[in-house]
Design a protein around this motif. Structure first.
Motif, PDB file in Angstrom:
ATOM      1  N   ALA A   1     -29.658 -62.129  -6.615  1.00  0.00           N
ATOM      2  CA  ALA A   1     -30.996 -62.731  -6.648  1.00  0.00           C
ATOM      3  C   ALA A   1     -31.778 -62.468  -5.359  1.00  0.00           C
ATOM      4  N   GLY A   2     -31.437 -61.371  -4.689  1.00  0.00           N
ATOM      5  CA  GLY A   2     -32.100 -61.080  -3.411  1.00  0.00           C
ATOM      6  C   GLY A   2     -33.489 -60.527  -3.619  1.00  0.00           C
ATOM      7  N   PRO A   3     -34.313 -60.483  -2.612  1.00  0.00           N
ATOM      8  CA  PRO A   3     -34.084 -61.021  -1.269  1.00  0.00           C
ATOM      9  C   PRO A   3     -34.316 -62.532  -1.197  1.00  0.00           C
ATOM     10  N   ARG A   4     -33.437 -63.183  -0.491  1.00  0.00           N
ATOM     11  CA  ARG A   4     -33.597 -64.620  -0.280  1.00  0.00           C
ATOM     12  C   ARG A   4     -33.207 -65.017   1.124  1.00  0.00           C
ATOM     13  N   VAL A   5     -33.928 -65.972   1.666  1.00  0.00           N
ATOM     14  CA  VAL A   5     -33.613 -66.510   2.986  1.00  0.00           C
ATOM     15  C   VAL A   5     -33.808 -68.022   2.932  1.00  0.00           C
ATOM     16  N   PHE A   6     -33.505 -68.657   4.019  1.00  0.00           N
ATOM     17  CA  PHE A   6     -33.795 -70.088   4.161  1.00  0.00           C
ATOM     18  C   PHE A   6     -34.752 -70.276   5.313  1.00  0.00           C
ATOM     19  N   TYR A   7     -35.709 -71.178   5.157  1.00  0.00           N
ATOM     20  CA  TYR A   7     -36.430 -71.698   6.318  1.00  0.00           C
ATOM     21  C   TYR A   7     -35.537 -72.798   6.876  1.00  0.00           C
ATOM     22  N   CYS A   8     -35.403 -72.848   8.184  1.00  0.00           N
ATOM     23  CA  CYS A   8     -34.484 -73.828   8.768  1.00  0.00           C
ATOM     24  C   CYS A   8     -34.820 -75.256   8.347  1.00  0.00           C
ATOM     25  N   ALA A   9     -36.066 -75.509   8.001  1.00  0.00           N
ATOM     26  CA  ALA A   9     -36.438 -76.888   7.669  1.00  0.00           C
ATOM     27  C   ALA A   9     -36.681 -77.065   6.174  1.00  0.00           C
ATOM     28  N   ASP A  10     -36.245 -76.111   5.355  1.00  0.00           N
ATOM     29  CA  ASP A  10     -36.606 -76.251   3.944  1.00  0.00           C
ATOM     30  C   ASP A  10     -35.668 -77.205   3.195  1.00  0.00           C
ATOM     31  N   LYS A  11     -36.011 -77.447   1.955  1.00  0.00           N
ATOM     32  CA  LYS A  11     -35.295 -78.462   1.177  1.00  0.00           C
ATOM     33  C   LYS A  11     -33.833 -78.107   0.986  1.00  0.00           C
ATOM     34  N   SER A  12     -33.565 -76.802   0.837  1.00  0.00           N
ATOM     35  CA  SER A  12     -32.181 -76.427   0.555  1.00  0.00           C
ATOM     36  C   SER A  12     -31.281 -76.755   1.743  1.00  0.00           C
ATOM     37  N   ILE A  13     -31.825 -76.588   2.963  1.00  0.00           N
ATOM     38  CA  ILE A  13     -31.021 -76.920   4.142  1.00  0.00           C
ATOM     39  C   ILE A  13     -30.769 -78.431   4.175  1.00  0.00           C
ATOM     40  N   ASP A  14     -31.824 -79.183   3.899  1.00  0.00           N
ATOM     41  CA  ASP A  14     -31.664 -80.638   3.870  1.00  0.00           C
ATOM     42  C   ASP A  14     -30.635 -81.034   2.832  1.00  0.00           C
ATOM     43  N   LEU A  15     -30.711 -80.364   1.674  1.00  0.00           N
ATOM     44  CA  LEU A  15     -29.783 -80.690   0.595  1.00  0.00           C
ATOM     45  C   LEU A  15     -28.343 -80.356   0.995  1.00  0.00           C
ATOM     46  N   MET A  16     -28.174 -79.219   1.663  1.00  0.00           N
ATOM     47  CA  MET A  16     -26.827 -78.842   2.095  1.00  0.00           C
ATOM     48  C   MET A  16     -26.262 -79.854   3.070  1.00  0.00           C
ATOM     49  N   LEU A  17     -27.135 -80.333   3.978  1.00  0.00           N
ATOM     50  CA  LEU A  17     -26.680 -81.308   4.959  1.00  0.00           C
ATOM     51  C   LEU A  17     -26.347 -82.626   4.282  1.00  0.00           C
ATOM     52  N   LYS A  18     -27.215 -83.009   3.344  1.00  0.00           N
ATOM     53  CA  LYS A  18     -27.073 -84.280   2.668  1.00  0.00           C
ATOM     54  C   LYS A  18     -25.830 -84.293   1.784  1.00  0.00           C
ATOM     55  N   SER A  19     -25.578 -83.159   1.106  1.00  0.00           N
ATOM     56  CA  SER A  19     -24.484 -83.120   0.152  1.00  0.00           C
ATOM     57  C   SER A  19     -23.154 -82.811   0.817  1.00  0.00           C
ATOM     58  N   GLY A  20     -23.221 -82.312   2.037  1.00  0.00           N
ATOM     59  CA  GLY A  20     -21.978 -81.917   2.692  1.00  0.00           C
ATOM     60  C   GLY A  20     -21.596 -80.483   2.408  1.00  0.00           C
ATOM     61  N   ALA A  21     -22.413 -79.771   1.612  1.00  0.00           N
ATOM     62  CA  ALA A  21     -22.099 -78.378   1.312  1.00  0.00           C
ATOM     63  C   ALA A  21     -22.190 -77.510   2.561  1.00  0.00           C
ATOM     64  N   SER A  22     -22.947 -77.990   3.551  1.00  0.00           N
ATOM     65  CA  SER A  22     -23.175 -77.174   4.745  1.00  0.00           C
ATOM     66  C   SER A  22     -21.884 -76.877   5.494  1.00  0.00           C
ATOM     67  N   GLN A  23     -20.878 -77.736   5.312  1.00  0.00           N
ATOM     68  CA  GLN A  23     -19.654 -77.495   6.061  1.00  0.00           C
ATOM     69  C   GLN A  23     -18.917 -76.234   5.608  1.00  0.00           C
ATOM     70  N   TYR A  24     -19.279 -75.713   4.432  1.00  0.00           N
ATOM     71  CA  TYR A  24     -18.610 -74.506   3.957  1.00  0.00           C
ATOM     72  C   TYR A  24     -19.416 -73.252   4.271  1.00  0.00           C
TER      73      TYR A  24
END
Lengths: 696, 569
Positions: free
Chosen positions: B122-145
Motif C-alpha cells: 500500500a505504498g507510499p506511506r509515512v507517518f506524521y509524528c503527531a498523526d492519529k496513527s501514532i497516537d493510536l499506537m501509543l494508546k493501544s500499546g502497539a508501539s512497543q513492537y
C-alpha cells in the motif's frame, strides 16, 4: 529548557524539599567538621561527594575537594596512575553534580580545575559537552567550557566554527552559538588564518548568513544581536585616527584678555584667556592610550614639547580616552607665533583593542597675543551672563553683518580615505540598507527600523569624507520618531538616537551650524565682548554629541531640552558659559563631565530634577567617596562646613569643589534650599553670583 | 494451497467476533475488540500478516497481487448445504488490483536477495509524528513492537528531474538555499500566523469567513507567491487536486482543513526529540503496523489462524441473520459479529429465496461510486535519486509532469537502513489518484521516465501480463536480453538510477461498509493513515456502540507525558 512556565509546588513537593533540607543539613554539619579539621580520608571525601550530588552549588564543598585532591597528590606514594584515578573520581563527581544541575557554576569550574591538572583525557570532554549541548543548546556554561576544552586540546577554530554552524542550523535562535561564532571569527581574522584573511571577504558572507535568520524570523533576537556585531565590525575602523583638534589646522588663534569689539576675529578661533594659556585638544575616533609628549610633538617658540603634559578627558579616570588635552602657555606681550602639532610620527598611541595609530597627521595654527589695557573697574561689575532671549541675536537675521568664520571644513581633520579599504565597507552598508528597506516594505518591524537607522547613519558618516553630506539624516530622524511612537517602553533609547542624529545634522555644514549660532549682547554695551553662543535650546535633546565639531564652543545654551546626561561634554575645553536650564538632570553625578571643564565660569542648572528622586542610578557609575578614585582626594578635614555635614552633599561637593565658577543658577530644583546654597557658597569661594543674587 | 497440511480444528467454535483478513483496519478492530474483552478469532487466508497493507518479499509480492487481481468464486465449500439450519452463501473475491505489470530487469541479482525485501503493498506511506496513527499506537500499546526512522526531507519535483527542498519548518526555512529572503520571510510569517491562530493569540485570529473559504484563496489573500503556495498545498497539506482550476478540482481544501493539516505537520516536527522532521517510517516496512496490532490483539487473547481460507457465510435460515462462517477446513465457526476484508463479496445465488431486506445489506460488488482508483508503482534501484540521502519524499503537484496530470503524484524512496531491501538498494513507491487504468499508467510511467532509466525490455508489458496470470510461484518476467543489456551498462544512464525491478498496478478504493456484515476499507490514496483510522474507529463503534475504543489504562497513563515511540537516528 526555555519558555517553560513555573508551576506552583504541590504539597508533596514541599514535603520532599523539607526532607531534602533536613538531610542536607545533617550532611553539611558533618562535612564542615571534616573540612575544618582537614580530614581527607576516603569516607570524608565521599561525604562531600554526596553533599554535592544533592547540592551542586556548595562552593565550599568544591573547594574542600580541591584541597583533598592536592593533599592526596602531594603524598609521596602517589604515582601517575593513582593521580589519574583520583582526578577521574573528581570528574565523575562533577558529572553527577551537573546532571543534577547543569547550570552550576561551581561544578563547571571544578571540572576546569581538574582538567587543567592535565591527567585526564580531554577527548572525553567533547563527548560530555555534546550531550549537555544537545539537552540545552543555549547553555552558556557548556559553551564556555567548550571554548576552554577546544583551546586545551588545540582544536582548530575552523572545526569549532563548523560545530557552531551545525548548532545554528539545528536552531538558529541560539545566542550562545552566534556569540561563539563571533568570538571564533574574531580570532581567525586576527590570526589571518587561511580563508579569513580580511574582513572584506568574511563579513559579506556573514551578512548573507545572518540574513537567512533575520528574514526567516525577524522576531527572534539572536540574529539581530549578531547583525549588530557585524555592523560594528564593518563600521569600526581598526586603527585609531585623529578626527579633529582645537585649534584647527590653519587657524589663527587670537588670545585676548579683553574684548575688542572687533568682528574681524573668527568666533571659532578667538579666545579670551586670563591665564596666558590655552588648551590644545586632540579628538580621536575611538578611545586611545599613550598620548604623551613622546608621541605628540608640539613645535612652538614658547613651549617645549617635552614639557607638555597630555591628559585624557575621560570621566571614568581610565588611561584611555577619545579626547586628550594639554595646555600651551604664552607670555602676555604681543606676539605672533606659529605652532605645529604632529601626531603619530612615533609609535605609542594605541586603541584599546591594541591597534596602533598608524596614520601620522600634522596640523598647524598661529597664535596671536594682543594684550589690551585692563579696565577693571567697569569690567567686573557687569560680568554676568543673562540667558535671556533678548540678549541673543541670531546670525541669520543679521544679514548685513559678515561673519568671518573660519572655513567650516577646517573644523575636522580630513584623513585621506584609503579607497580600497573602505570601498567594501560602503558597499556592504549600502547592500544592508537595501536589504532592510525591503524587509520593512514587507512588514512593520521595530528592530528592523532601528537597524536601518543605524545603517543609514553608519553609511552617511562613512561616505561623509567624500561628500560631506548627511544624505539620510532626515530619514533617520523620521525612523527614530516612528520608533518612539511604536515602542514607548524604549522611548528614551530612541530619543537618545534621535538627539545624536539631530546634532550631527546641525553640525554637518557651515550653514546649518550658523543657524544655531547667536551673538550674545549684554544690556551694558562694550563691557564684555559679544561672544558667539551656540544655542541648542528647545530641541528636545536627551543626549548631546557631535563634539568633534564643537571644540571651539565657549558659550553653549542647552536649555529647555530633555537632557538626563551630558556625557562627552568634557571635550569642550573652551567652554566658559553653559546653560542646562530646564532639563531633566536628576543628580549632581550626572554633571560629572563638568569637573574636567577648567574654563567654566558661568553655569545655569536651574529647573532640573536634582534631588527629586531618592534613588539615583547614575550615582553608582560615578566616582564617589567610597571608590578609591576619590578616596584620596577627599580631605577628612572637609567633612563639615559650618554646621552642615558635608557627607550629605558629597556629590555636589565633588563637582563644585573643582570648578572655578563665578556665576551659578540652581533654583527650581528640589535640592536648592537655603542650607544647600550656603554650602555651595562655602565650597566655591570664587562664586560671585548665585541665582541672580550678587554675593558679598 | 492444496499441498498445505490438513487444518487442525479450531476450538472453541463460538466467538464474539470473527475477523477475516489481517489488514490494518481489521487488525486494529481485532486488537480493540480484545481490549474490550471480546473473544475474537482472526483469520487470514494468506500465510502472512497485513493483507492489502502488508510488506512482502519479492517472491510473495507478485503472487499476492496476482491473486487479488481477478475475481474468483471460492472453491465450493466442502460440505455444501449439508447443514440444514443455515443458508450457506459462498464467498467470492473481487479484483482489487488491475493492470498489474511487474518487470524484473535483473532477476539474477534480485532473486538471490528476494527474501531480503519488504515491499509495501500500500505504498507510499509515512507517518506524521503527531498523526492519529501514532497516537493510536501509543494508546493501544502497539508501539512497543515497532521501530521508526526519520524521513530525511521532502522535495517538490519537476519534469526535468529537479528536486526542490520543501522548507517545512523554521530551521528548514533558515537553511534553505532556493528561497529568497523575502520568500523566507513570507513563508515563516504565514506559519506564524497559523500557529498564532491555533494558539488563540490576540490579534492573529483568522476570520470565520476565511476559514470557510478555499485554502488556496486564503493563501492568495496572504500574498504568497506561487512557489510557496505549491510548497504549502502539495508538500505540506498534501492536496490531491489542482486547487485553482475548478474544472479539474474534485476536492477543494477549505482553509479550516488546510490549517488543521498545517498544524498537524507543525506539531509533528519536534514531537519526538530524535526525529529530524515531521515524517517517520517503520523499520521493516508498513506491514509491521498490522502485525503490531495483531500482536497486541494476541496478547489480549485473540486467536490467530493464518493460511485459513474462508469459504462461506452461514445465515440463519429463518431470519437471514448472520450466524457464522465455514472455513476451508470444513469447520463451521460461529460468532455474533463478522468483519471481512474488502476482497470478499457474497454473490447471491440465482433464484435466491433470501428475505428481501438482506439483499440490500450484503456486501455486493459495491465499490466506491466515483470509481477513482489509486495508481501505485514500485521500483527497485541500486542508486539513490539524491546522492547524499536515502529516505525522502517527493511530491509532483498536478501538471508538473505533463499537462493532463490532474492529481498530485507522491514518491517515497526508502533505503536499506529501514530494512526494506538489501544493502545499497533503494525501493521507490509512487502513487496518485486516477480515473482509469490508462491514466494511472501514464502517471506512473511519466514519473519513472523522469527520474529513472528503465531498461528497454522487449514488450515487457504484455509479457508480464501473461506471466502474472500464471505467476503462481512468484516467478516473473525473465528477459535475457534485458538483463544482459543492463549488466553491460553502468548502473546509471544519463546520471539517473536504473530500475532493476518495477511493479505497476491500479488499486480499487473501497471505504468499507458498516452494515449487516462489516467490511473494511482498502488503503486510500493518502500518505498517512488518518482517514483510514477514522473509518476504522467508526466501524468499531458501529459493531460495539457501548465499548470504548482502546480505553486509557491506568498503567500506561503518564500525566502530561506524550509517551514515546522507538526512533532510531
Amino acid at each position: 529548557m526555555h519558555g517553560r512556565p513555573r508551576k506552583a509546588p504541590k504539597p508533596e513537593d514541599e514535603a520532599a524539599s523539607a526532607a531534602k533540607a533536613q538531610k542536607l543539613r545533617a550532611l553539611q554539619t558533618q562535612f564542615f567538621s571534616y573540612h575544618h579539621n582537614k580530614i581527607y580520608t576516603k569516607e570524608a571525601v565521599e561525604l562531600s561527594a554526596k553533599l554535592l550530588e544533592i547540592n551542586p552549588e556548595s562552593y565550599t564543598a568544591w573547594n574542600y575537594r580541591k584541597l583533598a585532591v592536592e593533599h592526596h597528590l602531594s603524598q609521596p606514594e602517589c604515582d601517575p596512575d593513582s593521580a589519574k584515578s583520583i582526578l577521574d573520581d573528581e570528574l565523575r563527581v562533577v558529572e553527577s553534580a551537573l546532571r543534577q544541575n547543569f547550570k552550576s557554576y561551581g561544578a563547571w569550574h571544578h571540572r576546569k580545575w581538574v582538567i587543567s591538572k592535565g591527567h585526564s583525557s580531554i577527548d572525553n570532554e567533547l563527548r560530555l559537552l555534546d550531550k549537555f549541548q544537545k539537552a540545552d543548546s543555549r547553555n552558556f556554561h557548556a559553551w564556555n567550557y567548550r571554548r576552554f576544552v577546544a583551546e586545551s586540546m588545540n582544536r582548530s577554530e575552523q572545526d569549532e566554527l563548523k560545530y557552531t554552524e551545525d548548532m545554528i542550523y539545528t536552531n538558529f535562535s541560539n545566542y550562545s552559538a552566534w556569540h561563539n561564532r563571533s568570538v571564533l571569527l574574531s580570532t581567525l581574522l586576527e590570526k589571518k588564518a587561511e580563508g579569513f584573511l580580511s574582513k572584506e571577504k568574511v563579513l559579506p558572507e556573514e551578512y548573507e548568513f545572518i540574513h537567512q535568520a533575520i528574514f526567516t524570523d525577524p522576531d527572534d533576537q539572536s540574529g539581530w544581536f549578531y547583525h549588530l556585531w557585524l555592523l560594528d565590525q564593518t563600521v569600526k575602523a581598526d586603527s585609531p585616527l585623529l578626527i579633529s583638534s582645537w585649534p584647527a589646522h590653519g587657524s589663527d588663534v587670537q588670545l585676548v584678555d579683553r574684548c575688542h569689539n572687533d568682528s574681524a576675529f573668527s568666533p571659532f578661533t578667538t579666545l579670551h584667556s586670563d591665564s596666558g594659556s590655552f588648551p590644545v585638544v586632540l579628538y580621536f575616533n575611538q578611545p586611545v592610550e599613550g598620548v604623551s609628549s613622546s608621541t605628540v610633538t608640539v613645535e612652538s617658540e614658547f613651549n617645549k614639547s617635552e614639557d607638555l603634559v597630555w591628559n585624557p578627558l575621560s570621566v571614568s579616570n581610565s588611561q584611555a580616552a577619545k579626547v586628550w588635552v594639554t595646555h600651551l602657555k604664552f607670555p602676555t606681550s604681543e606676539l605672533h607665533c606659529p605652532v605645529e602639532v604632529s601626531v603619530g610620527h612615533s609609535k605609542g598611541i594605541t586603541s584599546t583593542r591594541g591597534f596602533q595609530y598608524s596614520f601620522s597627521s600634522v596640523f598647524s595654527f598661529k597664535v596671536h597675543v594682543q594684550p589690551t589695557k585692563k579696565d577693571s573697574s567697569q569690567g567686573s561689575v557687569a560680568e554676568s551672563i543673562l540667558w535671556r532671549e533678548e540678549n541673543f541675536k541670531a546670525y541669520g537675521t543679521q544679514s548685513e553683518e559678515s561673519i568671518p568664520i573660519l572655513s567650516f571644513d577646517q573644523l575636522s581633520i580630513r584623513n585621506d580615505p584609503e579607497p580600497t579599504v573602505s570601498d567594501w565597507r560602503v558597499e556592504a552598508l549600502s547592500k544592508e540598507i537595501e536589504c532592510f528597506r525591503e524587509l520593512l516594505s514587507l512588514m512593520d518591524c521595530k528592530i528592523g527600523k532601528l537597524t536601518l537607522a543605524r545603517l543609514l547613519m553608519a553609511y552617511d558618516s562613512m561616505s561623509l569624507s567624500c561628500t560631506n553630506k548627511l544624505d539620510h539624516s532626515d530619514e533617520v530622524l523620521e525612523l527614530y520618531s516612528d520608533l518612539m511612537k511604536l515602542d514607548p517602553s524604549h522611548h528614551q533609547c530612541y530619543k537618545d538616537g534621535h538627539s545624536l542624529v539631530l546634532l550631527k545634522q546641525v553640525t554637518s555644514s557651515r550653514e546649518s551650524l550658523l543657524k544655531y549660532c547667536s551673538k550674545y549682547t549684554d544690556s551694558v554695551p562694550l563691557t564684555i565682548c559679544s561672544p558667539i553662543c551656540l544655542r541648542l535650546n528647545n530641541l528636545s535633546l536627551s543626549r548631546v554629541g557631535a563634539f568633534e565639531k564643537l571644540l571651539w564652543v565657549q558659550m553653549l545654551d542647552l536649555s529647555h531640552n530633555e537632557l538626563q546626561s551630558i556625557e562627552g561634554l568634557e571635550a569642550l575645553q573652551l567652554l566658559s558659559s553653559l546653560s542646562l536650564r530646564n532639563n531633566k538632570l536628576r543628580s549632581f553625578t550626572a554633571l560629572d563631565p563638568l569637573r574636567k571643564l577648567k574654563s567654566l565660569r558661568v553655569l545655569d542648572i536651574s529647573y532640573n530634577h536634582i534631588g527629586e528622586h531618592s534613588i539615583d542610578t547614575t550615582r553608582y557609575l560615578c566616582a564617589s567617596p567610597l571608590s578609591h578614585l576619590v578616596g584620596s582626594e577627599w580631605n577628612k578635614d572637609e567633612t563639615v562646613i559650618g554646621d552642615v555635614a558635608l557627607i550629605n552633599y558629597w556629590d555636589a561637593f565633588l563637582i563644585f569643589k573643582e570648578l572655578n565658577l563665578k556665576q551659578l543658577d540652581i533654583m527650581g530644583s528640589a535640592i536648592a534650599d537655603e542650607k544647600f546654597k550656603s554650602v555651595l557658597v562655602k565650597i566655591m569661594p570664587t562664586l560671585k553670583q548665585l541665582d541672580g543674587e550678587r554675593l558679598g | 494451497m492444496s499441498d498445505l497440511p490438513p487444518y487442525p480444528p479450531i476450538d472453541p467454535t463460538t466467538f464474539d467476533l470473527i475477523v477475516i483478513g489481517t489488514g490494518l483496519p481489521e487488525s486494529i478492530v481485532a486488537a480493540a475488540a480484545c481490549t474490550a474483552s471480546k473473544s475474537v478469532l482472526h483469520l487470514d487466508p494468506n500465510p502472512f500478516y497485513g493483507s492489502h497493507f502488508s510488506s512482502l518479499s519479492l517472491t510473495d509480492f507478485p503472487s499476492f497481487l496476482t491473486s487479488q487481481s481477478h475475481a474468483s468464486a471460492s472453491s465450493p465449500s466442502p460440505h455444501s448445504n449439508t447443514h440444514h439450519d443455515f443458508t450457506v452463501l459462498d464467498f467470492s473475491t473481487r479484483p482489487l488490483y488491475s493492470s498489474l505489470d511487474i518487470s524484473n530487469f535483473s532477476p539474477h541479482l534480485l532473486n538471490q536477495h528476494a527474501r531480503k525485501f519488504n515491499i509495501d503493498v500500500a505504498g507510499p506511506r509515512v507517518f506524521y509524528c503527531a498523526d492519529k496513527s501514532i497516537d493510536l499506537m501509543l494508546k493501544s500499546g502497539a508501539s512497543q513492537y515497532l521501530e521508526f526512522k526519520s524521513i530525511d526531507a521532502t522535495f517538490l519535483g519537476d519534469d526535468k528531474g529537479n528536486l526542490l527542498t520543501v522548507p517545512d519548518s523554521r530551521a528548514a526555512i533558515f537553511k534553505d538555499k532556493s528561497l529568497g529572503l523575502m520568500e523566507k520571510n513570507q513563508l515563516m510569517r504565514f506559519f506564524k500566523l497559523v500557529q498564532g491562530h491555533l494558539a488563540g493569540e490576540e490579534g492573529v485570529k483568522i476570520s470565520e469567513e476565511d476559514l470557510h473559504s478555499p485554502f488556496v484563496d486564503f493563501l492568495n489573500k496572504m500574498g504568497l507567491p506561487p512557489k510557496i503556495k505549491s510548497f504549502i498545498l502539495f508538500a505540506i497539506t498534501m492536496v490531491d487536486y489542482h486547487q485553482e482550476d475548478v474544472g479539474v478540482c474534485r476536492d477543494l481544501l477549505k482553509t479550516k482543513d488546510g490549517i488543521y493539516q498545517l498544524a498537524l505537520y507543525n506539531a509533528s516536527i519536534g514531537r519526538f526529540s530524535n526525529a529530524l522532521g515531521a515524517l517517520i517510517y517503520p523499520v521493516y516496512g508498513q506491514g509491521e503496523l498490522s502485525q503490531a496490532f495483531c500482536r497486541r490483539a494476541a496478547v489480549k487473547g485473540c486467536l490467530y489462524v493464518l493460511r485459513m481460507p474462508v469459504t462461506s457465510l452461514l445465515l440463519d435460515k429463518d431470519n437471514g441473520c448472520y450466524k457464522g462462517v465455514r472455513l476451508a477446513s470444513g469447520q463451521d465457526i460461529f460468532s455474533k459479529k463478522l468483519i471481512i476484508d474488502p476482497s470478499f463479496t457474497v454473490p447471491l445465488p440465482v433464484g435466491s429465496s433470501l428475505p428481501h431486506p438482506l439483499q440490500e445489506k450484503l456486501p455486493l460488488s459495491s465499490l466506491k461510486d466515483d470509481r477513482v482508483k489509486v495508481a501505485r508503482g514500485i521500483c527497485i534501484t541500486k542508486a539513490s535519486l539524491k546522492p547524499d540521502m536515502s529516505n525522502f519524499l517527493v511530491v509532483y503537484p498536478p501538471r508538473s509532469l505533463f499537462p493532463e496530470q490532474v492529481t498530485s503524484i507522491r514518491l517515497l524512496q526508502i533505503g536499506s537502513n529501514l530494512a526494506v531491501c538489501p544493502p545499497d538498494m533503494f525501493v521507490l513507491y509512487i502513487s496518485a489518484l486516477c480515473d482509469d487504468d490508462d491514466q494511472g499508467k501514464k502517471i506512473l510511467h511519466s514519473v519513472m521516465n523522469t527520474l529513472l532509466t528503465v531498461p528497454d525490455s522487449i514488450d515487457s508489458e504484455s509479457n508480464s501480463a501473461v506471466q502474472s496470470e500464471t505467476a503462481e510461484s512468484g516467478s516473473v518476467l525473465q528477459n535475457e536480453n534485458a538483463e544482459s543489456s543492463f549488466t553491460a551498462q553502468s548502473n546509471t544512464r544519463e546520471g539517473k538510477p536504473t530500475s532493476l525491478w518495477s511493479a505497476l498496478y491500479m488499486q480499487e478504493l473501497t471505504s468499507g461498509q458498516v452494515e449487516f456484515i462489516c467490511s473494511t476499507p482498502m488503503p486510500d490514496g493518502k500518505l498517512i493513515y488518518n482517514d483510514l483510522i477514522d473509518l476504522t474507529v467508526k466501524l468499531f463503534h458501529e459493531i460495539y456502540p457501548d465499548e470504548e475504543f482502546f480505553p486509557k489504562t491506568s498503567t500506561s497513563e503518564n500525566s502530561g507525558d506524550d509517551g514515546d515511540i522507538s526512533l532510531e537516528t
